[in-house]
Scaffold this active site. Structure first.
Site, mmCIF file in Angstrom:
data_model
loop_
_atom_site.group_PDB
_atom_site.id
_atom_site.type_symbol
_atom_site.label_atom_id
_atom_site.label_comp_id
_atom_site.label_asym_id
_atom_site.label_seq_id
_atom_site.Cartn_x
_atom_site.Cartn_y
_atom_site.Cartn_z
ATOM 1 C CG PHE A 145 -0.274 -0.216 2.542
ATOM 2 C CD1 PHE A 145 0.257 0.838 3.257
ATOM 3 C CD2 PHE A 145 -0.175 -1.488 3.084
ATOM 4 C CE1 PHE A 145 0.874 0.643 4.486
ATOM 5 C CE2 PHE A 145 0.441 -1.711 4.313
ATOM 6 C CZ PHE A 145 0.968 -0.635 5.008
ATOM 7 C CB SER A 146 1.272 4.135 0.915
ATOM 8 O OG SER A 146 1.623 5.508 0.902
#
Length: 368
Positions: free
Chosen positions: A227-228
């Site tokens: 994620f990110s």
């Protein structure tokens, strides 16, 4: 996205971040809001000290409960304290004498708490070059040699934080989790001095081979999720490691160097990103980040890939999600959460239920 401090988006996002984790034991809503009410907007020392004070108080409550034999209460307090310490450390700059002790306090509190759950994870060390990458292995209850997701975070995130959201969502779907810290993340960076690299697939393969050799999982049913900034990592890992059977991207990143070309030298995370990539200046960091691109890489991914991105993502524009999706040649899914809906902020932390479809998709892909 709701802003606790209307003039401070980044700070308000950190509030949303920890509020989203409260439902998984990563905080208590009123403790969070009460602490925010005492923080002076724009004052980084205030941000650190108030979260640190809360962490200390909650840790003391956990210790008192443990002394009385109240393990359940102690566990909850230790886990909340760990996430408060993580938040306190977030904006501290490299070289700040408070940074490492704050980080270590968070890890220690987490391990006290996690040791008191019914099925504690294994603390793992994945051999990596002359050192190791840290992580936690969580076994899905009632599943032997079942599917596994290897999970990485973003920028300098920690494996401990993953427990307050993504890990339980996978476990309840019968998927075991290897929550990892790659180069530039968590203890790999802070304690082992391993900085981020554009070929993050090397870390992905190291984790995969460790899982196959040491964990009670089905080697034919392993997926990767990140994620990110990890949206770049997951795609890169899937592109160069054909043994992954599914790739889930929670916040797409087509070109991370491009993200930083539009940010000023005095950005709150500038010195942190320099530390992450091992650069002495923003000019050097930007030169290193130039290699963090999926151009000529994304089309190598052969496994089914799921991308979710918020239309109102202010960290990485939604255009990155479209560029990654359009570059893919594999079976693919793209979910864009519109600005008109909650969940449209970075990584859907303003409504994580929008990510549930991604976890359902992973369950289907890894059940085959």
């Amino acid at each position: 996205m709701w802003h606790y401090w209307p003039e401070h988006y980044s700070w308000s996002y950190q509030v949303i971040r920890i509020l989203s984790q409260c439902q998984f034991g990563g905080g208590e809503i009123n403790e969070v809001l009460d602490t925010c009410s005492r923080i002076i907007p724009g004052d980084y020392d205030s941000f650190h000290s108030e979260w640190m004070n809360l962490g200390n108080r909650v840790l003391a409550a956990g210790n008192e409960a443990m002394d009385r034999g109240n393990r359940e209460t102690a566990r909850a307090a230790y886990l909340r304290a760990s996430n408060y310490y993580r938040t306190a450390e977030f904006y501290l700059q490299p070289g700040d004498e408070r940074k490492l002790p704050t980080y270590v306090a968070g890890v220690e509190a987490f391990r006290k708490g996690i040791g008191l759950i019914d099925r504690p994870p294994d603390i793992v060390r994945v051999p990596f070059e002359q050192s190791f990458l840290p992580g936690y292995f969580y076994r899905a209850p009632g599943v032997d040699r079942g599917p596994l997701v290897i999970m990485f975070g973003g920028l300098d995130s920690t494996a401990e934080e993953m427990f307050f959201g993504n890990v339980p969502l996978l476990l309840e779907r019968g998927i075991s989790v290897l929550a990892m810290e790659g180069p530039g993340q968590g203890a790999a960076l802070r304690l082992n001095g391993i900085t981020a690299r554009h070929d993050m697939n090397v870390a992905g393969t190291a984790a995969l081979e460790y899982a196959i050799a040491h964990l009670d999982i089905d080697p034919e049913r392993i997926g990767v999720l990140a994620f990110s900034m990890g949206g770049y990592h997951a795609a890169r890992m899937a592109a160069f490691e054909p043994r992954f059977k599914a790739c889930a991207i929670l916040g797409a990143v087509y070109d991370y160097g491009e993200v930083w070309r539009s940010r000023p030298d005095h950005h709150p995370l500038s010195r942190i990103v320099q530390h992450v990539v091992g650069a002495g200046s923003m000019a050097e960091a930007r030169e290193k980040l130039r290699l963090f691109t999926l151009e000529g890489v994304a089309d190598r991914i052969s496994c089914p890939t799921y991308i979710i991105h918020g239309e109102d993502d202010r960290q990485v524009p939604v255009s990155h999600a479209y560029r990654v999706y359009n570059a893919l040649k594999c079976p693919r899914v793209l979910k864009i959460v519109p600005t008109s809906s909650t969940g449209s902020a970075h990584c859907q932390l303003d409504n994580i239920t929008e990510t549930y479809s991604m976890f359902d998709w992973l369950k289907r892909q890894l059940s085959r």
